[in-house]
Enzyme design. Structure first.
Site, PDB file in Angstrom:
ATOM      1  CD  GLU A 109      -2.840  -1.140   2.419  1.00  0.00           C
ATOM      2  OE1 GLU A 109      -2.990  -0.099   3.077  1.00  0.00           O
ATOM      3  OE2 GLU A 109      -3.410  -2.212   2.681  1.00  0.00           O
ATOM      4  CB  CYS A 353      -0.011   6.703  11.484  1.00  0.00           C
ATOM      5  SG  CYS A 353       1.186   7.769  10.792  1.00  0.00           S
TER       6      CYS A 353
HETATM    7  N1  SAH Z   1       8.834   1.275  10.745  1.00  0.00           N
HETATM    8  C1  SAH Z   1       8.974   2.708  10.783  1.00  0.00           C
HETATM    9  C2  SAH Z   1       8.050   3.353   9.803  1.00  0.00           C
HETATM   10  C3  SAH Z   1       6.587   3.304  10.184  1.00  0.00           C
HETATM   11  S1  SAH Z   1       6.089   4.945  10.341  1.00  0.00           S
HETATM   12  C4  SAH Z   1       8.791   3.220  12.194  1.00  0.00           C
HETATM   13  O1  SAH Z   1       8.465   2.419  13.048  1.00  0.00           O
HETATM   14  O2  SAH Z   1       9.050   4.398  12.453  1.00  0.00           O
HETATM   15  C5  SAH Z   1       4.542   4.882  10.963  1.00  0.00           C
HETATM   16  C6  SAH Z   1       4.365   5.521  12.316  1.00  0.00           C
HETATM   17  O3  SAH Z   1       3.061   5.159  12.764  1.00  0.00           O
HETATM   18  C7  SAH Z   1       5.330   4.986  13.358  1.00  0.00           C
HETATM   19  O4  SAH Z   1       5.688   5.986  14.259  1.00  0.00           O
HETATM   20  C8  SAH Z   1       4.502   3.937  14.030  1.00  0.00           C
HETATM   21  O5  SAH Z   1       4.999   3.629  15.298  1.00  0.00           O
HETATM   22  C9  SAH Z   1       3.141   4.586  14.043  1.00  0.00           C
HETATM   23  N2  SAH Z   1       2.017   3.651  14.209  1.00  0.00           N
HETATM   24  C10 SAH Z   1       1.941   2.351  13.884  1.00  0.00           C
HETATM   25  N3  SAH Z   1       0.735   1.837  14.227  1.00  0.00           N
HETATM   26  C11 SAH Z   1       0.024   2.833  14.771  1.00  0.00           C
HETATM   27  C12 SAH Z   1      -1.285   2.931  15.314  1.00  0.00           C
HETATM   28  N4  SAH Z   1      -2.107   1.905  15.350  1.00  0.00           N
HETATM   29  N5  SAH Z   1      -1.668   4.151  15.765  1.00  0.00           N
HETATM   30  C13 SAH Z   1      -0.835   5.213  15.704  1.00  0.00           C
HETATM   31  N6  SAH Z   1       0.407   5.188  15.216  1.00  0.00           N
HETATM   32  C14 SAH Z   1       0.848   4.004  14.761  1.00  0.00           C
END
Ligand code: SAH
Length: 367
Positions: A109, A353
């Site tokens: 995606e 996110c």
């Molecule tokens: N793997 C990388 C890139 C992902 S970025 C990282 O971990 O930074 C996406 C962002 O969204 C990250 O900060 C991740 O922790 C956050 N994220 C993932 N699942 C989420 C959720 N259910 N609610 C809010 N933020 C979330």
């Protein structure tokens, strides 16, 4: 002065095994080398680059100023269409989510966000993810494989083609889709150099952000790269117990190790770091957590981006109340921390996110 641990060769593993790699995996200098290797003039490389990124052709046969023999050699050796658009959904706020099928059947995606300052694309770097954050949808099926650079570049090219019809361009990129970019480091850096090139898509380094869950050895490597892109770290907690519960990667790279590598990053680049901090109801969202966070990051030039948790059906986290979100923000500000609340987009199409999910089966259509 903070010293970095000795540099080790970076693994470029779990790459797809295609007979024909994506042409979008080649940088301008790779294309020039290829031309020379094929007994052609070096400038043929620049011509290919221009066809790909200025004219955005779909076929090698359309590269009219190349000798026929070279177009045929390209056809035999490289793929020019690594992504097939399976689904294109548009949200009420204009956010678009794309489901692309890769040549081996996996789907990924990509999200296009429309802001008043331009169009931003959120790219995927892996099919799935093995980091295992306990709140994230992308990690549910584990990691299938890494993307090659061209499969990441192609996500931008495909979306640019959609925007071409509206006379608009992709102006910024966030590497925050499915996957952990620092676990696919070699291909991610190649992707950055390709989209950043002036003669190509020309997406300015200051308009590109990479986000990591905190893969410490790669943070040291990234600090030593000569590229001025924005850097974000998913922190989510200033306490090891809470962070480990949210992000098991904290067992391998705990907060001390992470902070040390971030200090090194700042020493080398003098660039501001963004911390992503998800607010998980009853877990890390109280004023004492905000104070602990500000204490932890007080020596860094940084900014905190608060993300209220997005609902993922398989996960039980609950949203922090509006009042608690604002008192968290206020506590940070009182402690002198520069913090903002992330604006949410595309929630009605699950493009927010953490809601992106890699489709696992090869037959999956994503519908
Ligand atoms: N793997 C990388 C890139 C992902 S970025 C990282 O971990 O930074 C996406 C962002 O969204 C990250 O900060 C991740 O922790 C956050 N994220 C993932 N699942 C989420 C959720 N259910 N609610 C809010 N933020 C979330």
């Amino acid at each position: 002065m903070i010293q970095r641990p000795p540099k080790k060769p970076i693994k470029n593993n779990r790459q797809p095994d295609f007979d024909q790699p994506s042409i979008y995996s080649l940088s301008l200098s790779d294309l020039e080398d290829l031309a020379i290797q094929w007994g052609e003039d070096k400038y043929r490389g620049a011509q290919i680059f221009e066809w790909l990124y200025t004219h955005r052709v779909d076929s090698f046969q359309d590269m009219m100023n190349l000798p026929k023999s070279m177009r045929e050699a390209l056809d035999a050796s490289y793929s020019i269409d690594p992504l097939e658009t399976v689904v294109k959904q548009e949200s009420k706020d204009g956010t678009m989510k794309f489901l692309f099928r890769l040549r081996d059947g996996y789907t990924i995606e990509t999200v296009l966000m429309r802001h008043d300052y331009g169009n931003s694309v959120c790219v995927t770097t892996q099919v799935g993810c093995q980091i295992g954050c306990s709140f994230c949808a992308s990690t549910l099926g584990g990691l299938k494989r890494n993307l090659e650079a061209g499969e990441i570049v192609s996500q931008i090219v495909q979306i640019q083609k959609v925007l071409d019809d509206r006379d608009e361009r992709v102006s910024s990129v966030v590497i925050m889709g499915i996957g952990e970019p620092f676990e696919n480091y070699v291909q991610m850096m190649q992707f950055l150099r390709i989209i950043n090139h002036d003669d190509g898509l020309n997406i300015g380094a200051r308009h590109i952000t990479v986000s990591t869950s905190g893969i410490v050895p790669r943070i040291y490597d990234f600090a030593d790269e000569d590229i001025q892109i924005n850097f974000a770290v998913s922190l989510h907690a200033a306490d090891n117990d809470i962070r480990t519960r949210l992000m098991p990667i904290n067992r391998a790279y705990d907060i001390d190790k992470l902070m040390e590598s971030l200090k090194y990053y700042q020493q080398q680049t003098n660039r501001r770091i963004t911390f992503e901090y998800g607010l998980f109801g009853g877990v890390n969202d109280q004023p004492e957590h905000a104070r602990e966070l500000s204490e932890l990051i007080k020596d860094l030039k940084c900014h905190v981006n608060l993300i209220p948790v997005n609902h993922v059906p398989e996960r039980n986290y609950v949203r922090t109340s509006r009042d608690d979100i604002f008192s968290f923000l206020e506590t940070l500000n009182e402690c002198g921390v520069n913090a903002t609340l992330r604006r949410e987009q595309g929630t009605d199409i699950d493009a927010a996110c953490g809601q992106l999910r890699a489709k696992e089966s090869k037959q999956e259509t994503g519908e």
